[in-house]
Design a protein around this motif. Structure first.
Motif, PDB file in Angstrom:
ATOM      1  N   TYR A  75       2.031   6.703   8.925  1.00  0.00           N
ATOM      2  CA  TYR A  75       3.116   6.781   7.946  1.00  0.00           C
ATOM      3  C   TYR A  75       3.606   8.208   7.703  1.00  0.00           C
ATOM      4  O   TYR A  75       4.717   8.410   7.248  1.00  0.00           O
ATOM      5  CB  TYR A  75       2.674   6.185   6.618  1.00  0.00           C
ATOM      6  CG  TYR A  75       2.724   4.678   6.574  1.00  0.00           C
ATOM      7  CD1 TYR A  75       1.602   3.921   6.861  1.00  0.00           C
ATOM      8  CD2 TYR A  75       3.901   4.015   6.229  1.00  0.00           C
ATOM      9  CE1 TYR A  75       1.649   2.536   6.813  1.00  0.00           C
ATOM     10  CE2 TYR A  75       3.953   2.633   6.174  1.00  0.00           C
ATOM     11  CZ  TYR A  75       2.822   1.900   6.468  1.00  0.00           C
ATOM     12  OH  TYR A  75       2.881   0.524   6.422  1.00  0.00           O
ATOM     13  N   TYR A  76       2.754   9.192   7.995  1.00  0.00           N
ATOM     14  CA  TYR A  76       3.062  10.569   7.670  1.00  0.00           C
ATOM     15  C   TYR A  76       3.996  11.239   8.679  1.00  0.00           C
ATOM     16  O   TYR A  76       4.505  12.323   8.423  1.00  0.00           O
ATOM     17  CB  TYR A  76       1.775  11.382   7.584  1.00  0.00           C
ATOM     18  CG  TYR A  76       0.977  11.147   6.321  1.00  0.00           C
ATOM     19  CD1 TYR A  76       0.400   9.912   6.051  1.00  0.00           C
ATOM     20  CD2 TYR A  76       0.791  12.167   5.401  1.00  0.00           C
ATOM     21  CE1 TYR A  76      -0.338   9.706   4.894  1.00  0.00           C
ATOM     22  CE2 TYR A  76       0.060  11.980   4.237  1.00  0.00           C
ATOM     23  CZ  TYR A  76      -0.506  10.747   3.989  1.00  0.00           C
ATOM     24  OH  TYR A  76      -1.232  10.545   2.844  1.00  0.00           O
ATOM     25  N   ASN A 121       0.851  -1.197   0.000  1.00  0.00           N
ATOM     26  CA  ASN A 121       0.000   0.000   0.000  1.00  0.00           C
ATOM     27  C   ASN A 121       0.887   1.247   0.000  1.00  0.00           C
ATOM     28  O   ASN A 121       1.904   1.291   0.675  1.00  0.00           O
ATOM     29  CB  ASN A 121      -0.903   0.018   1.221  1.00  0.00           C
ATOM     30  CG  ASN A 121      -1.922  -1.096   1.185  1.00  0.00           C
ATOM     31  OD1 ASN A 121      -2.421  -1.454   0.141  1.00  0.00           O
ATOM     32  ND2 ASN A 121      -2.233  -1.664   2.346  1.00  0.00           N
ATOM     33  N   TYR A 179       1.323   5.662   0.068  1.00  0.00           N
ATOM     34  CA  TYR A 179       0.788   6.878   0.679  1.00  0.00           C
ATOM     35  C   TYR A 179       1.597   8.072   0.181  1.00  0.00           C
ATOM     36  O   TYR A 179       2.832   7.996   0.117  1.00  0.00           O
ATOM     37  CB  TYR A 179       0.890   6.794   2.204  1.00  0.00           C
ATOM     38  CG  TYR A 179       0.305   5.530   2.785  1.00  0.00           C
ATOM     39  CD1 TYR A 179       1.075   4.368   2.898  1.00  0.00           C
ATOM     40  CD2 TYR A 179      -1.022   5.488   3.206  1.00  0.00           C
ATOM     41  CE1 TYR A 179       0.538   3.200   3.407  1.00  0.00           C
ATOM     42  CE2 TYR A 179      -1.556   4.323   3.727  1.00  0.00           C
ATOM     43  CZ  TYR A 179      -0.769   3.181   3.818  1.00  0.00           C
ATOM     44  OH  TYR A 179      -1.311   2.029   4.330  1.00  0.00           O
TER      45      TYR A 179
END
Length: 121
Positions: free
Chosen positions: A102-103, A55, A57
């Motif tokens: 994740y950011y 995945n 992002y």
């Protein structure tokens, strides 16, 4: 764990570069990986991430221009950067995600040394 980023350089606006990040260790495939960038005087900024399952992002600033991918057989994560803009100029870091969003930089436990990308106008 050691992360070695490479592939930075000088490119004209509209051009492209591909960054690579080679990781040591045997557990690379079990972790998400991310790319961040930083310019002097500013906080480190999230650029892209990929989970262990693939995945991806991206923030809006690079969505549609940058693509992150991984090759688990080579313990390497890539960042393909297209349509580069002068504002993409920064030191780019790869990192291994430990847990969390994740950011956020706090979600990552190992960092590479950075590779410089300079986009001229």
């Amino acid at each position: 764990v050691q992360l070695q980023a490479s592939g930075g350089g000088l490119v004209q606006a509209g051009g492209c570069l591909r960054l690579s990040c080679a990781a040591s260790g045997r557990t690379f495939s079990k972790y998400g990986m991310g790319w961040f960038r930083q310019v002097p005087g500013k906080e480190r900024e999230f650029v892209a991430a990929i989970s262990w399952s693939g995945n991806t992002y991206y923030p809006d600033s690079v969505k549609g221009r940058f693509t992150i991918s991984r090759d688990n057989a080579k313990n390497t994560v890539y960042l393909q950067m297209n349509s580069l803009k002068p504002e993409d100029t920064a030191l780019y870091y790869c990192a291994r995600r430990n847990s969390g969003n994740y950011y956020y930089t706090d979600s990552y436990d190992y960092w590479g040394q950075g590779t410089l990308v300079t986009v001229s106008s």
